[in-house]
Design an enzyme around this catalytic site. Structure first.
Site, PDB file in Angstrom:
ATOM      1  CG  ASP A 164     -16.621 -11.302   4.866  1.00 38.51           C
ATOM      2  OD1 ASP A 164     -17.774 -11.369   6.259  1.00 38.51           O
ATOM      3  OD2 ASP A 164     -16.369 -11.996   4.632  1.00 38.51           O
ATOM      4  CG  ASP A 165     -14.279 -10.473   7.738  1.00 40.08           C
ATOM      5  OD1 ASP A 165     -14.046 -10.251   9.329  1.00 40.08           O
ATOM      6  OD2 ASP A 165     -15.080 -11.169   7.645  1.00 40.08           O
TER       7      ASP A 165
ATOM      8  CD  GLU B 299     -18.275 -17.115   4.030  1.00 38.63           C
ATOM      9  OE1 GLU B 299     -16.934 -16.317   3.152  1.00 38.63           O
ATOM     10  OE2 GLU B 299     -18.511 -17.507   4.939  1.00 38.63           O
TER      11      GLU B 299
ATOM     12  CG  HIS C 259     -21.737  -9.322   5.220  1.00 41.18           C
ATOM     13  ND1 HIS C 259     -22.369 -10.880   4.615  1.00 41.18           N
ATOM     14  CD2 HIS C 259     -20.888  -9.601   6.133  1.00 41.18           C
ATOM     15  CE1 HIS C 259     -21.763 -11.758   5.740  1.00 41.18           C
ATOM     16  NE2 HIS C 259     -20.607 -11.378   6.080  1.00 41.18           N
TER      17      HIS C 259
ATOM     18  CG  HIS D 134     -22.310 -14.992   8.250  1.00 37.41           C
ATOM     19  ND1 HIS D 134     -22.749 -14.269   9.157  1.00 37.41           N
ATOM     20  CD2 HIS D 134     -20.946 -14.506   7.542  1.00 37.41           C
ATOM     21  CE1 HIS D 134     -22.003 -13.260   9.074  1.00 37.41           C
ATOM     22  NE2 HIS D 134     -21.079 -13.799   8.259  1.00 37.41           N
TER      23      HIS D 134
END
EC number: 3.5.4.2
Length: 339
Positions: free
Chosen positions: A280-281, A202, A19, A199
């Site tokens: 993730d980021d 979340e 991810h 996704h």
């Protein structure tokens, strides 16, 4: 002493990442370098000013700056440099296999061609495989705040590139954009032979996870934190061993959890869910794979066997061939025995 021991253990542990948004690896220094190369201006005075802006109250605040940063990516070499910077970073963290997202609509809507984006990323991934030994799969995401017609257009652009793209996913603003909004384009993607992920859960409700499973036919749920709101859903995810790609530092930065000590990871593990650790980021959320592992290990007082289980889960949840999965799982078991 325990913290130092756990940190060293994590650093040497073979890992996979399932991810990861490649646009979310855009470090401020590289952003300024590429902006200058393309004669573009960033709305921040310098790298430090940009770093100070990396403080978010929710998903949307992050997305606003994420899209602003992506706007300086224009040429194939920009996407290559972005991807190569990520690969060299995680190579030093003993990441062996990655299955990463890219968001073509973020760029095609600005007039950058689909091929420019894809070729830059893919060439770097191929070089990473040959030079750094990191195997990979590439996932094309649809932006859920846009309409399904835009997603269909993007899918059409991807069809000549099935040799490079193995799956489609769904990301961006979750609340108010349920998976059901994209059921037709996912149906078409499945017919074309793509795997599907999404996704879900979340910031959105557990119902979105049901939709992703039943309407989009996903093989993995990205995030999935809110599954714990629904005991029947938890039972299904455990029985089917549907992987959840958790992103601890992302959850903390976007206020999905207030403190890593409150992260649902131990509860999910206790329910027998196939949970994995991912970043993730990472340029925006303060850490790559080692930092995410270390964050939850420290906050939740995880043991070395628990950490090793999470690493093995990453390979189990991947799209590697079974013999390749087993090779890494055996390697982790040997590593645990030695340490």
């Amino acid at each position: 002493m325990k913290d130092a021991s756990i940190q060293t253990f994590i650093e040497g542990l073979p890992k996979t990442e399932l991810h990861l948004h490649i646009e979310g690896t855009f470090e401020p220094e590289l952003m300024f370098k590429i902006a200058k190369r393309n004669h573009l201006k960033i709305d921040y005075a310098d790298v430090e000013a940009l770093k100070r802006a990396y403080s978010f109250n929710n998903l949307q605040e992050f997305l606003d700056i994420y899209y602003a940063g992506a706007s300086v990516l224009i040429k194939e070499v920009d996407f290559y440099d972005l991807t190569w910077a990520y690969l060299t970073k995680v190579s030093g963290q003993n990441v062996k296999h990655i299955e990463i997202f890219f968001d073509p609509q973020t760029h095609t809507d600005r007039g950058v061609s689909f091929e420019t984006v894809l070729n830059g990323i893919y060439k770097a991934l191929k070089d990473g495989q040959e030079q750094l030994g990191i195997s990979f799969k590439l996932i094309m995401n649809f932006l859920r705040h846009l309409d399904e017609a835009s997603a269909f257009k993007t899918l059409e652009q991807a069809l000549p590139h099935k040799d490079k793209i193995v799956a489609v996913g769904l990301d961006s603003s979750e609340v108010g954009n349920p998976p059901s909004k994209f059921k037709n384009v996912f149906k078409k993607a499945l017919e074309e032979g793509f795997l599907t992920v999404a996704h879900a859960g979340e910031e959105g409700p557990s119902e979105y996870i049901w939709e992703a499973l039943d309407l989009l036919m996903v093989t993995r749920i990205d995030h999935g934190n809110r599954c714990l709101d629904d005991a029947k859903l938890v039972k299904r995810l455990a029985e089917q061993q549907t992987p959840l790609t958790l992103c601890p530092l992302s959850n903390l930065e976007l206020k999905v959890v207030r403190d890593l000590k409150e992260h649902p990871l131990p509860t999910m593990m206790a329910h027998g869910l196939l949970v994995t650790i991912n970043s993730d980021d990472p340029a925006y959320f303060g850490g790559y794979m080692n930092e995410n592992y270390q964050g939850v290990a420290q906050a939740l007082n995880l043991s070395k066997p628990q950490i090793a289980t999470l690493a093995k889960n990453g390979f189990k949840a991947s799209w590697l061939k079974n013999d390749e999965k087993q090779k890494y799982i055996d390697e982790i078991d040997r590593y645990l025995q030695k340490h």
